[in-house]
Design an enzyme around this catalytic site. Structure first.
Site, PDB file in Angstrom:
ATOM      1  N   GLU A 188       3.719  10.143   7.407  1.00  0.00           N
ATOM      2  CA  GLU A 188       3.309   8.737   7.504  1.00  0.00           C
ATOM      3  C   GLU A 188       2.516   8.477   6.240  1.00  0.00           C
ATOM      4  OE1 GLU A 188       3.973   6.381   9.674  1.00  0.00           O
ATOM      5  OE2 GLU A 188       5.172   7.634  11.010  1.00  0.00           O
ATOM      6  N   TYR A 223      -5.313   8.339   6.254  1.00  0.00           N
ATOM      7  CA  TYR A 223      -4.114   8.856   5.563  1.00  0.00           C
ATOM      8  C   TYR A 223      -4.474  10.038   4.676  1.00  0.00           C
ATOM      9  CZ  TYR A 223      -0.604   9.284   1.874  1.00  0.00           C
ATOM     10  OH  TYR A 223       0.303   9.790   0.961  1.00  0.00           O
ATOM     11  N   SER A 224      -5.446   9.832   3.766  1.00  0.00           N
ATOM     12  CA  SER A 224      -5.728  10.910   2.805  1.00  0.00           C
ATOM     13  C   SER A 224      -6.342  12.120   3.509  1.00  0.00           C
ATOM     14  CB  SER A 224      -6.602  10.415   1.654  1.00  0.00           C
ATOM     15  OG  SER A 224      -7.799   9.845   2.107  1.00  0.00           O
ATOM     16  N   ALA A 225      -7.105  11.889   4.589  1.00  0.00           N
ATOM     17  CA  ALA A 225      -7.675  13.024   5.336  1.00  0.00           C
ATOM     18  C   ALA A 225      -6.552  13.833   5.989  1.00  0.00           C
ATOM     19  CB  ALA A 225      -8.662  12.531   6.386  1.00  0.00           C
ATOM     20  N   THR A 240       2.137  13.592  12.680  1.00  0.00           N
ATOM     21  CA  THR A 240       3.162  14.007  11.702  1.00  0.00           C
ATOM     22  C   THR A 240       2.558  14.809  10.554  1.00  0.00           C
ATOM     23  OG1 THR A 240       4.814  12.330  12.201  1.00  0.00           O
ATOM     24  CG2 THR A 240       4.725  13.106   9.927  1.00  0.00           C
ATOM     25  N   LYS A 271      -3.445  14.060   4.921  1.00  0.00           N
ATOM     26  CA  LYS A 271      -2.717  14.775   3.862  1.00  0.00           C
ATOM     27  C   LYS A 271      -3.544  15.975   3.376  1.00  0.00           C
ATOM     28  CE  LYS A 271       0.662  14.050   2.066  1.00  0.00           C
ATOM     29  NZ  LYS A 271       2.065  14.459   2.368  1.00  0.00           N
ATOM     30  N   ILE A 327      10.431   8.472  -1.837  1.00  0.00           N
ATOM     31  CA  ILE A 327      10.467   9.562  -2.826  1.00  0.00           C
ATOM     32  C   ILE A 327      11.523  10.601  -2.444  1.00  0.00           C
ATOM     33  CG2 ILE A 327       9.111  11.348  -3.997  1.00  0.00           C
ATOM     34  CD1 ILE A 327       6.597   9.633  -3.366  1.00  0.00           C
ATOM     35  N   VAL A 351      -3.877 -10.026  -2.507  1.00  0.00           N
ATOM     36  CA  VAL A 351      -4.506  -8.965  -3.305  1.00  0.00           C
ATOM     37  C   VAL A 351      -5.854  -8.656  -2.659  1.00  0.00           C
ATOM     38  CG1 VAL A 351      -5.470  -8.364  -5.563  1.00  0.00           C
ATOM     39  CG2 VAL A 351      -3.358  -9.703  -5.431  1.00  0.00           C
ATOM     40  N   THR A 358      -0.518  13.943  -2.388  1.00  0.00           N
ATOM     41  CA  THR A 358      -0.967  12.746  -3.097  1.00  0.00           C
ATOM     42  C   THR A 358      -2.285  13.014  -3.833  1.00  0.00           C
ATOM     43  OG1 THR A 358      -1.984  10.598  -2.641  1.00  0.00           O
ATOM     44  CG2 THR A 358      -1.901  12.097  -0.816  1.00  0.00           C
ATOM     45  N   ASP A 359      -2.587  12.180  -4.844  1.00  0.00           N
ATOM     46  CA  ASP A 359      -3.888  12.288  -5.515  1.00  0.00           C
ATOM     47  C   ASP A 359      -5.016  11.718  -4.642  1.00  0.00           C
ATOM     48  OD1 ASP A 359      -3.295   9.563  -5.728  1.00  0.00           O
ATOM     49  OD2 ASP A 359      -3.686   9.432  -7.884  1.00  0.00           O
ATOM     50  N   GLU A 360      -4.658  11.025  -3.555  1.00  0.00           N
ATOM     51  CA  GLU A 360      -5.698  10.385  -2.732  1.00  0.00           C
ATOM     52  C   GLU A 360      -6.599  11.412  -2.045  1.00  0.00           C
ATOM     53  OE1 GLU A 360      -4.524   6.923  -0.513  1.00  0.00           O
ATOM     54  OE2 GLU A 360      -2.760   6.619  -1.755  1.00  0.00           O
TER      55      GLU A 360
HETATM   56  P1  NAD Z   1       7.932   7.004   2.932  1.00  0.00           P
HETATM   57  O1  NAD Z   1       6.981   6.448   3.934  1.00  0.00           O
HETATM   58  O2  NAD Z   1       8.751   6.088   2.094  1.00  0.00           O
HETATM   59  O3  NAD Z   1       8.962   7.992   3.676  1.00  0.00           O
HETATM   60  C1  NAD Z   1       8.562   8.946   4.617  1.00  0.00           C
HETATM   61  C2  NAD Z   1       9.814   9.511   5.281  1.00  0.00           C
HETATM   62  O4  NAD Z   1       9.391  10.536   6.194  1.00  0.00           O
HETATM   63  C3  NAD Z   1      10.583   8.464   6.092  1.00  0.00           C
HETATM   64  O5  NAD Z   1      11.965   8.559   5.819  1.00  0.00           O
HETATM   65  C4  NAD Z   1      10.284   8.855   7.534  1.00  0.00           C
HETATM   66  O6  NAD Z   1      11.333   8.541   8.438  1.00  0.00           O
HETATM   67  C5  NAD Z   1      10.077  10.356   7.417  1.00  0.00           C
HETATM   68  N1  NAD Z   1       9.252  10.885   8.514  1.00  0.00           N
HETATM   69  C6  NAD Z   1       8.054  10.387   8.943  1.00  0.00           C
HETATM   70  N2  NAD Z   1       7.610  11.114   9.987  1.00  0.00           N
HETATM   71  C7  NAD Z   1       8.524  12.103  10.184  1.00  0.00           C
HETATM   72  C8  NAD Z   1       8.613  13.177  11.112  1.00  0.00           C
HETATM   73  N3  NAD Z   1       7.670  13.373  12.050  1.00  0.00           N
HETATM   74  N4  NAD Z   1       9.675  14.010  11.049  1.00  0.00           N
HETATM   75  C9  NAD Z   1      10.658  13.807  10.105  1.00  0.00           C
HETATM   76  N5  NAD Z   1      10.632  12.788   9.228  1.00  0.00           N
HETATM   77  C10 NAD Z   1       9.576  11.951   9.268  1.00  0.00           C
HETATM   78  O7  NAD Z   1       7.060   7.998   2.030  1.00  0.00           O
HETATM   79  P2  NAD Z   1       7.136   8.282   0.459  1.00  0.00           P
HETATM   80  O8  NAD Z   1       6.411   7.215  -0.251  1.00  0.00           O
HETATM   81  O9  NAD Z   1       8.533   8.609   0.100  1.00  0.00           O
HETATM   82  O10 NAD Z   1       6.254   9.611   0.370  1.00  0.00           O
HETATM   83  C11 NAD Z   1       6.853  10.904   0.531  1.00  0.00           C
HETATM   84  C12 NAD Z   1       5.782  11.973   0.392  1.00  0.00           C
HETATM   85  O11 NAD Z   1       5.170  11.886  -0.893  1.00  0.00           O
HETATM   86  C13 NAD Z   1       4.657  11.859   1.420  1.00  0.00           C
HETATM   87  O12 NAD Z   1       4.304  13.164   1.829  1.00  0.00           O
HETATM   88  C14 NAD Z   1       3.525  11.201   0.645  1.00  0.00           C
HETATM   89  O13 NAD Z   1       2.264  11.581   1.171  1.00  0.00           O
HETATM   90  C15 NAD Z   1       3.755  11.753  -0.746  1.00  0.00           C
HETATM   91  N6  NAD Z   1       3.288  10.870  -1.857  1.00  0.00           N
HETATM   92  C16 NAD Z   1       3.628   9.561  -1.899  1.00  0.00           C
HETATM   93  C17 NAD Z   1       3.215   8.771  -2.981  1.00  0.00           C
HETATM   94  C18 NAD Z   1       3.608   7.311  -3.115  1.00  0.00           C
HETATM   95  O14 NAD Z   1       3.126   6.630  -4.026  1.00  0.00           O
HETATM   96  N7  NAD Z   1       4.507   6.781  -2.281  1.00  0.00           N
HETATM   97  C19 NAD Z   1       2.438   9.339  -3.992  1.00  0.00           C
HETATM   98  C20 NAD Z   1       2.124  10.689  -3.910  1.00  0.00           C
HETATM   99  C21 NAD Z   1       2.556  11.460  -2.845  1.00  0.00           C
END
Ligand code: NAD
Length: 353
Positions: free
Chosen positions: A87, A163-165, A103, A167, A16, A219, A137-139
């Site tokens: 993460e 994970y969700s805890a 993290t 976040k 994202i 699945v 996240t919605d989780e």
């Molecule tokens: P991703 O796992 O693809 O990317 C995470 C990035 O964070 C990676 O580039 C990683 O190197 C970096 N990172 C991890 N630990 C780090 C640290 N200690 N210091 C600096 N960088 C670090 O994640 P994503 O899917 O792009 O999600 C991004 C955010 O959006 C997250 O906070 C996630 O909780 C939230 N989110 C994700 C989704 C989804 O469907 N993927 C939905 C809602 C919210």
């Protein structure tokens, strides 16, 4: 929020974060500083189309390293922070929760502390315009029953996986830094994202690549778990709208209005693959679907009400789910050079030779 402002994005080499950076650099005149630790989930190649922009800078750093974050803030003088570094894979959080706490919880705390110190030192006009956008996240809202209403911004938190805890803890810290110290925080909670450049351990790219490699498509359970899906580029536009137009201290839900069971999504992907990349033996891809033992504590259903974000910020998703899914399959088929190096990162994917 000023024209040409400088945004510090954490986790910008992820799925994202890289979509946010591409959107901001290509469609606005803002500057970006990307802080990323480059974990297994990071792919700097996702930023190849914008890496040469003079308005882009990359800093390899851990958000949990306070001294490094302080140095980056002082040097780059951002006007806003969009915090995405985390993460993010639920299965990994079950097998090894420690990095999720390090993290997502401690890293977010460290970032908040450093940003607070930096923000307090800004001149008054810049302090008033500053934003800390915490992306979640919605989780965190927990699991819905089949007939429950969708999550709203008022739904109480009830996270159930490590994970969700982690976040949820981070979301509470961000809100507390607003209420206690006055840091101008906005929080957003989004449903499942899909689209190009997603690391292939997540459901949609995993199924596409399993299909393309002729491997069994796993699945969980009977595939009855339900999620709402949003195209990552729609999420990136929502995040920029929330940052620039959202109200400080508020929470904004983001979703696509595309609630589907996992098995519906997998079957839709198989149908698209049958069209775009038929199996050499002529059999339907759906024959490769394999039901595997369910994930422990697997949340049954998430559904999100994004009405507030749409009404207040004028944001709407552009991608229909059928089109977005077909585009995503085509993107993975066309971009083997992006995903092929990733399938050897860890042994979890089962996509290697
Ligand atoms: P991703 O796992 O693809 O990317 C995470 C990035 O964070 C990676 O580039 C990683 O190197 C970096 N990172 C991890 N630990 C780090 C640290 N200690 N210091 C600096 N960088 C670090 O994640 P994503 O899917 O792009 O999600 C991004 C955010 O959006 C997250 O906070 C996630 O909780 C939230 N989110 C994700 C989704 C989804 O469907 N993927 C939905 C809602 C919210």
């Amino acid at each position: 929020m000023g024209v040409g402002m400088k945004i510090l994005v954490t986790g910008g080499a992820g799925f994202i974060g890289s979509a946010v950076i591409r959107h901001v650099l290509q469609d606005t005149d803002c500057h970006i500083v990307n802080i990323d630790k480059l974990t297994y989930a990071a792919t700097l190649t996702s930023l190849a189309s914008v890496a040469d922009y003079p308005r882009y800078r990359f800093e390899k750093a851990d958000i949990g390293d306070g001294a490094a974050v302080a140095r980056i803030l002082t040097e780059h003088q951002p006007d806003a922070v969009m915090h995405l570094a985390a993460e993010t894979h639920v299965d990994r959080s079950i097998d090894g929760p420690a990095t999720f706490i390090a993290t997502n919880v401690v890293g977010t705390f460290t970032l908040l502390e450093q940003v607070l110190g930096y923000w307090r030192g800004l001149p008054e006009d810049r302090r008033a315009a500053f934003r800390f956008h915490h992306v979640s996240t919605d989780e965190v809202y927990g699991s819905l029953g089949p007939n429950d209403g969708a999550f709203t911004e008022q739904t109480a938190y009830a996270p159930r996986s490590p994970y969700s805890a982690s976040k949820a803890a981070a979301d509470h810290l961000a809100a507390a830094w607003h209420h206690t110290y006055g840091l101008p925080v906005i929080v957003s909670n989004c449903s499942n994202n899909y689209g190009p450049y997603q690391f292939p351990e997540k459901l949609i790219p995993l199924i596409i690549l399993k299909g393309q490699c002729g491997k069994p498509m796993p699945v969980y359970g009977t595939g009855e778990h339900r999620r709402d899906w949003l195209h990552v580029e729609d999420h990136a536009r929502a995040l920029y709208a929330i940052l620039t137009k959202g109200r400080v201290g508020e929470r904004y839900n983001v979703g696509g209005g595309n609630e589907r069971s996992n098995i519906e999504v997998v079957r839709a992907l198989c149908t698209i693959l049958d069209e775009l990349r038929p199996r050499p033996d002529g059999r339907p891809h759906a024959q490769a679907i394999t039901f595997v033992a369910d994930r422990p504590g697997h949340d049954l259903r998430y559904a999100i009400d994004a009405g507030k974000t749409m009404r207040e910020l004028g944001w709407t998703p552009k991608f229909g789910f059928a089109t977005g899914l077909a585009d995503t399959v085509q993107w993975y088929l066309d971009h083997a050079e992006w995903w092929r190096p990733l399938i050897y990162r860890g042994d979890r994917l089962g996509l290697g030779a």
